[in-house]
Write a protein that holds these residues in place. Structure first.
Motif, PDB file in Angstrom:
ATOM      1  N   GLU A  94     -26.130 -48.830 134.076  1.00 34.05           N
ATOM      2  CA  GLU A  94     -27.402 -48.680 133.381  1.00 34.05           C
ATOM      3  C   GLU A  94     -28.454 -49.502 134.108  1.00 34.05           C
ATOM      4  O   GLU A  94     -28.134 -50.500 134.760  1.00 34.05           O
ATOM      5  CB  GLU A  94     -27.297 -49.127 131.925  1.00 34.05           C
ATOM      6  CG  GLU A  94     -26.901 -50.582 131.742  1.00 34.05           C
ATOM      7  CD  GLU A  94     -26.783 -50.971 130.285  1.00 34.05           C
ATOM      8  OE1 GLU A  94     -26.959 -50.105 129.419  1.00 34.05           O
ATOM      9  OE2 GLU A  94     -26.519 -52.157 130.019  1.00 34.05           O
ATOM     10  N   ALA A  95     -29.696 -49.072 133.998  1.00 43.08           N
ATOM     11  CA  ALA A  95     -30.777 -49.772 134.684  1.00 43.08           C
ATOM     12  C   ALA A  95     -31.035 -51.122 134.025  1.00 43.08           C
ATOM     13  O   ALA A  95     -31.012 -51.238 132.792  1.00 43.08           O
ATOM     14  CB  ALA A  95     -32.045 -48.923 134.663  1.00 43.08           C
ATOM     15  N   PRO A  96     -31.285 -52.158 134.812  1.00 45.53           N
ATOM     16  CA  PRO A  96     -31.596 -53.465 134.220  1.00 45.53           C
ATOM     17  C   PRO A  96     -32.968 -53.440 133.559  1.00 45.53           C
ATOM     18  O   PRO A  96     -33.868 -52.724 133.996  1.00 45.53           O
ATOM     19  CB  PRO A  96     -31.587 -54.402 135.438  1.00 45.53           C
ATOM     20  CG  PRO A  96     -31.922 -53.524 136.600  1.00 45.53           C
ATOM     21  CD  PRO A  96     -31.305 -52.188 136.289  1.00 45.53           C
ATOM     22  N   ALA A  97     -33.106 -54.213 132.509  1.00 48.24           N
ATOM     23  CA  ALA A  97     -34.405 -54.335 131.852  1.00 48.24           C
ATOM     24  C   ALA A  97     -35.428 -54.852 132.859  1.00 48.24           C
ATOM     25  O   ALA A  97     -35.165 -55.826 133.568  1.00 48.24           O
ATOM     26  CB  ALA A  97     -34.305 -55.272 130.661  1.00 48.24           C
ATOM     27  N   THR A 102     -31.751 -49.656 142.335  1.00 48.89           N
ATOM     28  CA  THR A 102     -30.848 -48.502 142.333  1.00 48.89           C
ATOM     29  C   THR A 102     -29.396 -48.951 142.442  1.00 48.89           C
ATOM     30  O   THR A 102     -28.508 -48.443 141.750  1.00 48.89           O
ATOM     31  CB  THR A 102     -31.189 -47.555 143.494  1.00 48.89           C
ATOM     32  OG1 THR A 102     -32.533 -47.085 143.338  1.00 48.89           O
ATOM     33  CG2 THR A 102     -30.254 -46.364 143.518  1.00 48.89           C
ATOM     34  N   ALA A 103     -29.150 -49.931 143.318  1.00 49.66           N
ATOM     35  CA  ALA A 103     -27.791 -50.448 143.484  1.00 49.66           C
ATOM     36  C   ALA A 103     -27.304 -51.130 142.209  1.00 49.66           C
ATOM     37  O   ALA A 103     -26.163 -50.932 141.775  1.00 49.66           O
ATOM     38  CB  ALA A 103     -27.747 -51.428 144.659  1.00 49.66           C
ATOM     39  N   LEU A 147     -29.445 -61.841 149.360  1.00 49.29           N
ATOM     40  CA  LEU A 147     -30.214 -61.459 148.168  1.00 49.29           C
ATOM     41  C   LEU A 147     -29.455 -60.409 147.367  1.00 49.29           C
ATOM     42  O   LEU A 147     -29.342 -60.502 146.136  1.00 49.29           O
ATOM     43  CB  LEU A 147     -31.587 -60.936 148.584  1.00 49.29           C
ATOM     44  CG  LEU A 147     -32.488 -60.393 147.461  1.00 49.29           C
ATOM     45  CD1 LEU A 147     -32.853 -61.491 146.468  1.00 49.29           C
ATOM     46  CD2 LEU A 147     -33.751 -59.751 148.049  1.00 49.29           C
ATOM     47  N   GLN A 148     -28.931 -59.414 148.047  1.00 53.24           N
ATOM     48  CA  GLN A 148     -28.130 -58.389 147.374  1.00 53.24           C
ATOM     49  C   GLN A 148     -26.904 -59.008 146.711  1.00 53.24           C
ATOM     50  O   GLN A 148     -26.559 -58.684 145.562  1.00 53.24           O
ATOM     51  CB  GLN A 148     -27.682 -57.327 148.376  1.00 53.24           C
ATOM     52  CG  GLN A 148     -28.817 -56.538 149.018  1.00 53.24           C
ATOM     53  CD  GLN A 148     -28.337 -55.745 150.206  1.00 53.24           C
ATOM     54  OE1 GLN A 148     -27.271 -55.131 150.181  1.00 53.24           O
ATOM     55  NE2 GLN A 148     -29.115 -55.760 151.286  1.00 53.24           N
TER      56      GLN A 148
END
Length: 250
Positions: A115-118, A107-108, A159-160
């Protein structure tokens, strides 16, 4: 190259005793690819600076400016600051019940990139980063920081950082509560992001032990809400040996 510039920054906070000025004219310029360490005694304003950059509503800016590549950071909402390339690794990461690490990360990433990552390459990237941080894959299905140890929370912060790839990261006492192994792993993560993305780092710490792993280009001494001294890595060693008495007695 991006630049984060802090000019004559004054910040107050409301306390039980009334309004208290914490930052009293801070000047600091960080270029992408540089590591700046901020050291100082308790109550000197280090964490206040971190949370002001991030946009915490508790802190009111009464003077000065913060700009990112000439853009006014203080006019941005918290999410806009993240999208612009600012990242805060908190000293005490909060628990988020009901939100899994996997959902939080994707979500982040979607919010920041627009856009959402593949899915397939994203999962591979998450898995690779977790392996490097010595995090078991089961962490992705656990709620964010819920039941995590102190070291696990700090690894989750890095990680983030590794997945979101900001321009600048403010690390607020990321070394606190870490044993030697966790400190090394977390530090390697920060260095890895910097080497891969030219990350600019503002590293807040009380101790030089993390600076043995994350080598600063500049060291700034915070005392009573101001930068009292600055120099290279040798300044951190002098602080380790002498403490802050010379500044507190000035």
């Amino acid at each position: 190259m991006s630049t984060l510039q802090i000019s004559d920054l004054h910040v107050t906070v409301e306390t039980d005793q009334g309004t208290k000025e914490i930052l009293k004219g801070v000047d600091l310029t960080i270029n992408q690819g540089e590591i700046h360490a901020i050291m100082g005694p308790n109550g000197s304003g280090k964490s206040t600076l971190a949370y002001t950059i991030a946009g915490h509503p508790k802190y009111e800016v009464t003077g000065g400016s913060i700009t990112l590549d000439g853009e006014d950071v203080l006019e941005m909402e918290v999410d806009e600051r993240a999208k612009a390339g600012l990242f805060l690794a908190m000293q005490y990461p909060v628990e988020i019940p009901g939100v899994t690490v996997s959902n939080f990360l994707r979500t982040a990433k979607t919010a920041i990139d627009g856009e959402a990552p593949a899915l397939r390459p994203w999962l591979a990237e998450v898995r690779e980063s977790m392996e490097k941080l010595r995090m078991d894959s089961s962490f992705t299905e656990r709620n964010v920081n819920e039941g995590f140890s102190g070291g696990e929370k700090k690894r989750n912060e890095i990680l983030q950082l590794e997945l979101l790839k900001p321009k600048f990261a403010v690390l607020d006492e990321t070394d606190s509560g870490l044993d030697v192994d966790a400190l090394r792993i977390v530090s390697e993560g920060v260095n890895r992001v910097k080497d891969n993305t030219e990350l600019g780092v503002l590293l807040i710490t009380h101790y030089t032990r993390i600076l043995r792993y994350i080598k600063p280009d500049f060291v700034h001494v915070f005392v009573a809400g101001k930068v009292a001294d600055q120099g290279g890595p040798e300044l951190a060693e002098r602080l380790e040996n002498e403490g802050y008495d010379r500044y507190l007695q000035a």
